[in-house]
Design an enzyme around this catalytic site. Structure first.
Site, mmCIF file in Angstrom:
data_model
loop_
_atom_site.group_PDB
_atom_site.id
_atom_site.type_symbol
_atom_site.label_atom_id
_atom_site.label_comp_id
_atom_site.label_asym_id
_atom_site.label_seq_id
_atom_site.Cartn_x
_atom_site.Cartn_y
_atom_site.Cartn_z
ATOM 1 N N CYS A 1 1.000 -1.192 0.265
ATOM 2 C CA CYS A 1 -0.041 0.068 -0.004
ATOM 3 C C CYS A 1 0.926 1.224 -0.090
ATOM 4 C CB CYS A 1 -1.070 0.130 1.219
ATOM 5 S SG CYS A 1 -2.059 1.440 1.133
ATOM 6 N N CYS B 1 -4.531 -1.251 8.313
ATOM 7 C CA CYS B 1 -5.745 -0.411 8.588
ATOM 8 C C CYS B 1 -7.146 -1.277 8.644
ATOM 9 C CB CYS B 1 -5.607 0.827 7.933
ATOM 10 S SG CYS B 1 -5.596 0.541 6.086
#
Length: 289
Positions: free
Chosen positions: A47, A143
């Site tokens: 990411c 997350c």
């Protein structure tokens, strides 16, 4: 919400980008599929080093901005005649490993002002500026897990809680488990086996739903092959295989798919799917899976 309120209180525009579906396809799905193959993927390096900044750079261009600033702890340095990512001044907070996949060609548009700053300077500065973030706790996990355990997340997303065997290196059953994907090389806690000596997960076999355990010395690896790229022509470097693991000196050889590392001393807990980052001094000179 906190970011928006902070911006609006200072007259700064705040924009939200909806990248949920793209994020699911680019980050979450490969995370699930990697565990299903018996790997230990690192979604945060994927990411931070590619997906997130591709989205942000695209918006930067649309907004007509000349550069993109983030709060990461890393630096951009001149090394071997080009700009490369480098370790932060504060080794405890260094995030260069997480950003290592960034293409050096884009670094001239990046700004990481926190990279040269010590941790103890940051919160007092934010307090003086009246920023609520000065009192916020820092995130320590992927997350999208939402504060839960990754095993619970994987089970909710289709990985079966199917009973299988835990075996020693001779193939003898020493215990059982509820899914090979619950274990990663180097894991000691949660094995639930008694072998008369400390046991570690050595590797998992997705095809047979089997987990192999053994002593710590069975984890030792002298050679690691990574698919990825070298950003500089190096033959020696320090290689980091996990975010919290120390970097180990190694010979580096470029391959058609990436590079191969030959360590001076054994590396332990090497897991397929993790990110290998090569440093020359503080500069990131290679990254691969």
């Amino acid at each position: 919400i906190a970011a928006r309120e902070t911006c609006h209180a200072r007259g700064i525009p705040h924009v939200t980008l909806d990248a949920r579906e793209a994020f699911r396809l680019a980050i979450v799905r490969p995370f699930i599929e990697g565990y299903a193959r018996g790997e230990t993927p690192n979604p945060c390096t994927r990411c931070n080093g590619s997906f997130r900044f591709a989205q942000l750079f695209a918006f930067t261009r649309r907004a007509g901005a000349s550069r993109l600033a983030t709060g990461h702890y890393a630096r951009i340095v001149e090394h071997r005649g080009r700009q490369l990512l480098a370790r932060a001044a504060d080794p405890v907070k260094d995030q260069s490993y997480m950003l290592a996949r960034l293409d050096p060609r884009h670094l001239d548009r990046r700004w990481v002002p926190r990279g040269g700053q010590a941790t103890e300077e940051r919160r007092p500065e934010a307090e003086r500026a009246g920023l609520p973030v000065a009192r916020r706790a820092e995130s320590q996990e992927a997350c999208f897990l939402g504060g839960g355990d990754y095993r619970d997340f994987l089970e909710r997303h289709g990985l079966p809680a199917r009973e299988g065997r835990i075996v020693n290196q001779a193939g003898e059953a020493v215990g059982g488990h509820a899914g090979f994907w619950r274990f990663t090389p180097g894991q000691r806690r949660g094995l639930g086996v008694s072998t008369g000596q400390p046991s570690y997960a050595i590797h998992s076999d997705a095809a047979t739903n089997t987990v192999v355990v053994g002593p710590r010395e069975a984890l030792a690896r002298r050679t690691v092959t990574a698919s990825g790229r070298l950003f500089a022509a190096v033959t020696r470097g320090d290689a980091k295989l996990r975010y919290r693991s120390p970097a180990l000196p190694a010979d580096v050889e470029q391959t058609p798919e990436g590079f191969q590392l030959r360590f001076d001393q054994p590396a332990y807990g090497v897991a397929s799917g993790q990110t290998a980052v090569v440093y020359e001094g503080d500069a990131v000179v290679g990254s691969g899976t």
